[in-house]
Design a protein around this motif. Structure first.
Motif, PDB file in Angstrom:
ATOM      1  N   SER A 174      -6.307 -26.430   6.315  1.00 42.27           N
ATOM      2  CA  SER A 174      -6.361 -27.389   7.418  1.00 42.27           C
ATOM      3  C   SER A 174      -5.342 -28.522   7.216  1.00 42.27           C
ATOM      4  O   SER A 174      -4.717 -28.973   8.168  1.00 42.27           O
ATOM      5  CB  SER A 174      -7.780 -27.944   7.566  1.00 42.27           C
ATOM      6  N   GLU A 199       4.434 -18.870  10.198  1.00 39.59           N
ATOM      7  CA  GLU A 199       3.796 -19.128  11.481  1.00 39.59           C
ATOM      8  C   GLU A 199       3.067 -20.479  11.471  1.00 39.59           C
ATOM      9  O   GLU A 199       2.538 -20.902  10.450  1.00 39.59           O
ATOM     10  CB  GLU A 199       2.790 -18.022  11.815  1.00 39.59           C
ATOM     11  N   GLU A 200       3.025 -21.103  12.642  1.00 36.14           N
ATOM     12  CA  GLU A 200       2.417 -22.433  12.804  1.00 36.14           C
ATOM     13  C   GLU A 200       0.992 -22.544  12.287  1.00 36.14           C
ATOM     14  O   GLU A 200       0.563 -23.577  11.797  1.00 36.14           O
ATOM     15  CB  GLU A 200       2.360 -22.792  14.293  1.00 36.14           C
ATOM     16  N   ASN A 201       0.222 -21.460  12.507  1.00 36.72           N
ATOM     17  CA  ASN A 201      -1.207 -21.520  12.192  1.00 36.72           C
ATOM     18  C   ASN A 201      -1.509 -21.165  10.737  1.00 36.72           C
ATOM     19  O   ASN A 201      -2.653 -20.937  10.369  1.00 36.72           O
ATOM     20  CB  ASN A 201      -1.984 -20.589  13.130  1.00 36.72           C
ATOM     21  N   LYS A 202      -0.477 -21.094   9.902  1.00 39.76           N
ATOM     22  CA  LYS A 202      -0.672 -20.712   8.508  1.00 39.76           C
ATOM     23  C   LYS A 202      -1.171 -21.884   7.669  1.00 39.76           C
ATOM     24  O   LYS A 202      -0.987 -23.034   8.022  1.00 39.76           O
ATOM     25  CB  LYS A 202       0.647 -20.203   7.923  1.00 39.76           C
ATOM     26  N   ARG A 224      -2.007 -27.170   8.405  1.00 39.32           N
ATOM     27  CA  ARG A 224      -1.972 -26.908   9.852  1.00 39.32           C
ATOM     28  C   ARG A 224      -1.877 -28.237  10.622  1.00 39.32           C
ATOM     29  O   ARG A 224      -1.110 -28.371  11.563  1.00 39.32           O
ATOM     30  CB  ARG A 224      -3.213 -26.124  10.284  1.00 39.32           C
ATOM     31  N   ASP A 242      -3.317  -9.548  13.813  1.00 37.44           N
ATOM     32  CA  ASP A 242      -4.355 -10.446  13.318  1.00 37.44           C
ATOM     33  C   ASP A 242      -5.373  -9.625  12.511  1.00 37.44           C
ATOM     34  O   ASP A 242      -6.022  -8.728  13.050  1.00 37.44           O
ATOM     35  CB  ASP A 242      -5.036 -11.108  14.530  1.00 37.44           C
TER      36      ASP A 242
END
Lengths: 343, 343
Positions: B188, B182-185, B191, A69
């Motif tokens: 908003s 990755e999911e959090n990429k 996501r 991160d």
């Protein structure tokens, strides 16, 4: 002029950064300081019969993992080569920093230590992308997925300064990537950005459609980091798709292999044109000193060219040009309401 | 089955639509009704020795200009072939409508007359884009520059229904175009869309990066209309850039021209793969009946294929599949707060 080079960034560290540093010192007459584990750097050089004469060393005992991160870089990895390199830059122990490490961490560390140029809302990543007749600067290409219109305007000013300072263009043509050429095209972000870009002292040529960009429609393609990332990655993907097709076409039979030999020059020209190592790395614009993000898969030549690029940023006074551009922009924008800076 | 075809849409109207209609009737045994100025259609057919036997005609005295504001289509151009075609579709005087005219106007007219499928927030434009091993459906590719997360989820349901109904895929692989896997990429929008896509009854394979799309990473690439438009246009632009390079490479000298003859099959395979006319047009998904937007530069073959595509939409019951998908989505989403529909 002393260029700091992260010896532990990228897939081929530390050997290729070391080789790139040695070549750059010879070729460009700059001073280079390798940042990273001193012992490991010396061992690697010895193992490969490379002389570190004339190369500076600055110790950094840790390496920022590629997948970590980015926000943890200063707190959890203060001894990483990225954090140490940025601190050295801040403390005037180097004039520019080059790294092929974790992009987000480099952006974060540079923003927190070296800081942004006064007035810059967000630093952005510019990438030189090959196109017909040379290359264009795509920015932002991933540092800021969410943008505001005034950020896009600052990207334009920074990109213009870079292309004039480093690539020697007199009046870089600035285009706004949009889904149509008319002023009223796009979502609200792009419509508002268009209105600002028209007012500020750059050579704004209006909206450009993605279809025209490979043909050299503009020198700087201004875009939000989400779209810019898609453009950069699709260009890479389609380039590699075409290369694969070419390879398949020429390896079908003895006859096609013979044909390859007959057009080899043309294929090599294409390869050279698409070769990212020619252009160095991606400038991280908006930071108060030159920071260059080299490609993760950089080889010695790519590192050498990224060092040359850092040197050109200094010689072309890109930072000074950005400051001048910002001041002019502020002057012409003073009727518009101030948008608060974002951390 | 009666397919309505706009005889005055596209750069090559009315000759190529007429030829496409005649070929489609012969080849697919469908009924085709040409919509447009009857007198001009008859005159064009006569001039080109084409028999209109078996082809229906529906008169429309006006043509919607390509550059006109789409929102004016029903009020200022109610007699245009686009408006008349959509009205005929609404009044059950045809089962599907194909047009190569003004995209925005087609979307507007279809939404206002035929209306959207119940529950669909916004209709979207899907385009079949060539990739390794076939093609993928890119949607939205320009109808909605600004999107909300639930709209992206509906695009996924509609794209899945299309690829299963028309292209016969059992479980189409749905990818969300994003700037990282990755999911959090992403921003908003992406996501939140990712979170919804995970819950609904489609074969969601997660985020896909633009780099992987040309290699067939997914069957449906879900994206907002702004990014989708950039992806579509950049694919076209780089495809044409690459073709131009190939041409230049093979026409350098007598030797390279000879080499071309030796790899001609490979070049032709590439051309065929990149040929948009093979896949027909872009389905306008979310409208209560099949509407196909053919490419503006469509020739007879492209019109014929777009008619085939309309036929396949009907045979594959794409509308029914979308309705089923929506109902399932609603069922699985009932814990989530309802987002109001937008006009």
């Amino acid at each position: 002029m002393n260029i700091l080079l992260d010896a532990f960034g990228g897939d081929n560290a530390p050997l290729e950064p070391i080789k790139g540093a040695i070549e750059a010192v010879k070729e460009y007459g700059v001073q280079v300081t390798l940042v990273g584990d001193e012992e490991k750097i010396r061992a690697c050089a010895k193992e490969n019969n490379l002389s570190l004469e004339g190369i500076g060393l600055a110790h950094a005992g840790d390496v920022m993992p590629m997948c970590a991160d980015p926000s943890t870089v200063m707190k959890e990895h203060p001894d990483s080569s990225i954090a140490v390199g940025c601190n050295l830059l801040k403390e005037h122990k180097g004039d520019a920093f080059v790294s092929a490490g974790n992009t987000g961490a480099l952006l974060m560390a540079a923003s927190l230590t070296v800081r942004r140029i006064k007035g810059i809302k967000r630093a952005a990543l510019g990438t030189l992308v090959p196109c017909q007749g040379g290359c264009y600067l795509l920015m932002d290409c991933g540092a800021n997925a969410e943008c505001r219109p005034d950020m896009l305007a600052q990207f334009a000013v920074m990109g213009s300064a870079y292309m004039s300072g480093v690539r020697g263009l007199e009046r870089p043509r600035i285009g706004l990537v949009n889904n149509g050429t008319e002023e009223n095209k796009g979502d609200s972000l792009h419509r508002e950005a268009h209105a600002i870009l028209k007012k500020i002292p750059i050579n704004f040529i209006g909206n450009v459609e993605a279809r025209e960009i490979p043909f050299g429609a503009c020198d700087v393609a201004v875009t939000d980091g989400f779209t810019g990332n898609a453009i950069l990655k699709l260009t890479e993907g389609l380039g590699s798709f075409f290369s694969k097709f070419l390879k398949g076409m020429f390896t079908r039979s003895t006859k096609t292999k013979l044909a390859f030999l007959m057009v080899k020059d043309g294929v090599n020209d294409f390869k050279k044109m698409m070769d990212y190592t020619e252009y160095g790395g991606a400038p991280l614009l908006g930071i108060a000193k030159p920071v260059i993000k080299a490609h993760g898969s950089s080889n010695a030549k790519a590192f050498k060219n990224a060092i040359r690029q850092a040197k050109e940023c200094l010689e072309g006074d890109v930072i000074g040009k950005i400051e001048t551009g910002l001041a002019q922009m502020k002057e012409q924008m003073k009727d518009l309401p101030e948008v608060p800076a974002e951390e």
